[in-house]
Scaffold this motif. Sequence first.
Motif, PDB file in Angstrom:
ATOM      1  N   LEU A   1     -48.385 -15.974   2.304  1.00  0.00           N
ATOM      2  CA  LEU A   1     -47.460 -16.006   1.170  1.00  0.00           C
ATOM      3  C   LEU A   1     -46.951 -14.608   0.836  1.00  0.00           C
ATOM      4  N   ALA A   2     -47.796 -13.606   1.026  1.00  0.00           N
ATOM      5  CA  ALA A   2     -47.354 -12.243   0.757  1.00  0.00           C
ATOM      6  C   ALA A   2     -46.236 -11.839   1.709  1.00  0.00           C
ATOM      7  N   LYS A   3     -46.350 -12.267   2.962  1.00  0.00           N
ATOM      8  CA  LYS A   3     -45.340 -11.912   3.960  1.00  0.00           C
ATOM      9  C   LYS A   3     -44.125 -12.817   3.896  1.00  0.00           C
ATOM     10  N   TYR A   4     -44.370 -14.103   3.578  1.00  0.00           N
ATOM     11  CA  TYR A   4     -43.283 -15.085   3.547  1.00  0.00           C
ATOM     12  C   TYR A   4     -43.289 -15.828   2.205  1.00  0.00           C
ATOM     13  N   PRO A   5     -42.878 -15.184   1.133  1.00  0.00           N
ATOM     14  CA  PRO A   5     -42.905 -15.838  -0.184  1.00  0.00           C
ATOM     15  C   PRO A   5     -41.993 -17.045  -0.264  1.00  0.00           C
ATOM     16  N   GLU A   6     -41.042 -17.186   0.680  1.00  0.00           N
ATOM     17  CA  GLU A   6     -40.151 -18.344   0.649  1.00  0.00           C
ATOM     18  C   GLU A   6     -40.885 -19.656   0.902  1.00  0.00           C
ATOM     19  N   ILE A   7     -42.112 -19.566   1.428  1.00  0.00           N
ATOM     20  CA  ILE A   7     -42.915 -20.779   1.630  1.00  0.00           C
ATOM     21  C   ILE A   7     -43.174 -21.466   0.291  1.00  0.00           C
ATOM     22  N   LYS A   8     -43.236 -20.688  -0.781  1.00  0.00           N
ATOM     23  CA  LYS A   8     -43.468 -21.276  -2.103  1.00  0.00           C
ATOM     24  C   LYS A   8     -42.370 -22.269  -2.483  1.00  0.00           C
ATOM     25  N   CYS A 245     -43.012 -33.767   5.024  1.00  0.00           N
ATOM     26  CA  CYS A 245     -41.662 -33.602   5.555  1.00  0.00           C
ATOM     27  C   CYS A 245     -41.262 -32.141   5.697  1.00  0.00           C
ATOM     28  N   ARG A 246     -41.946 -31.236   4.983  1.00  0.00           N
ATOM     29  CA  ARG A 246     -41.588 -29.812   5.022  1.00  0.00           C
ATOM     30  C   ARG A 246     -42.578 -28.968   5.823  1.00  0.00           C
ATOM     31  N   LEU A 247     -43.627 -29.573   6.325  1.00  0.00           N
ATOM     32  CA  LEU A 247     -44.616 -28.790   7.078  1.00  0.00           C
ATOM     33  C   LEU A 247     -44.039 -28.166   8.350  1.00  0.00           C
ATOM     34  N   ALA A 254     -43.461 -19.167   9.525  1.00  0.00           N
ATOM     35  CA  ALA A 254     -44.610 -18.303   9.837  1.00  0.00           C
ATOM     36  C   ALA A 254     -45.097 -18.561  11.256  1.00  0.00           C
ATOM     37  N   ALA A 255     -44.171 -18.559  12.200  1.00  0.00           N
ATOM     38  CA  ALA A 255     -44.479 -18.964  13.573  1.00  0.00           C
ATOM     39  C   ALA A 255     -45.607 -18.159  14.194  1.00  0.00           C
TER      40      ALA A 255
END
Length: 296
Positions: A1-8, A245-247, A254-255
């Motif tokens: 989450l720190a690297k990719y906050p858009e996951i929130k 559906c969003r997984l 975060a590949a």
Amino acid sequence: LAKYPEIKTLMGPDPHLKWIVSGMVFMQLLACYLVKDLSWKWIFFWAYGFGGCINHSLTLAIHDISHNVAFGNKQTKWNRWFAVFANLPIGIPYSASFKKYHIDHHRYLGGDSLDVDIPTDFEGWFFCTPLRKLLWLFLQPLFYSLRPLYVNPKAITRMEILNALVQFSIDLIIYYLWGLKPVIYLIAGTILCLGFHPISGHFIAEHYMFLKGYETYSYYGPLNWLTFNVGYHMEHHDFPSIPGCRLPMVKKIAAEYYDNLPHHQSWIRVLWDFVFDDSLGPYSRVKRHCKLAKES
């Protein structure tokens, strides 16, 4: 989450889930009417090949709903009652009990006497040959139903009682309208397709240690289309509040965190390897001692 906050931004309810599940429920009710005059051999054929697939998929919808992704965390009662609705074609009350124990599976993954997904010592000891492991796969619905009562018994909740009353009332209404065959069609489909069936490969694929040191695996094959992306299991345990559906978007964003992890290509191959590989069996799980968390 720190690297990719858009996951929130992926967290939160799935607006399409309630409509998809409702369509599946009504499809099964239509099937009940259509099978009422079939011979018994065709009842079981369609239960295994069609109705059971829908019912298994509905159990995985209930899994998603248990994480409040149908209506959001602020509408817990709506989620609980919608899970009861999704339960109707399954024929056996399931949703309320699943919710009660699934929380522990996430909080205490592999926890001795806490995570009832872990097979008992008897299962590991007895089902150790290919023929016995095959029998164990057939009996999976029985063990999943009875194991919690032995491993981690909990008091029956009011929601479980209501779940049972609603479920058995609908079963009786179907029996009154169309006879015994539609009821058997629903229940047989559930039992058969939660046992030895390609979709049931996910039970083994998720947490059985095929490679030493790795206790959770994802599967990225086509059966995810029928199972609300339950195959994205590493991603789900990392972010249980993100709907199925969003997984795939989690994996895409975060590949580098997922692409190099071991994963399964086929649930059918998972079942084959589980039965015929001597190194695999009900004992092939990580079991750990967990400190019981205080309930808030």
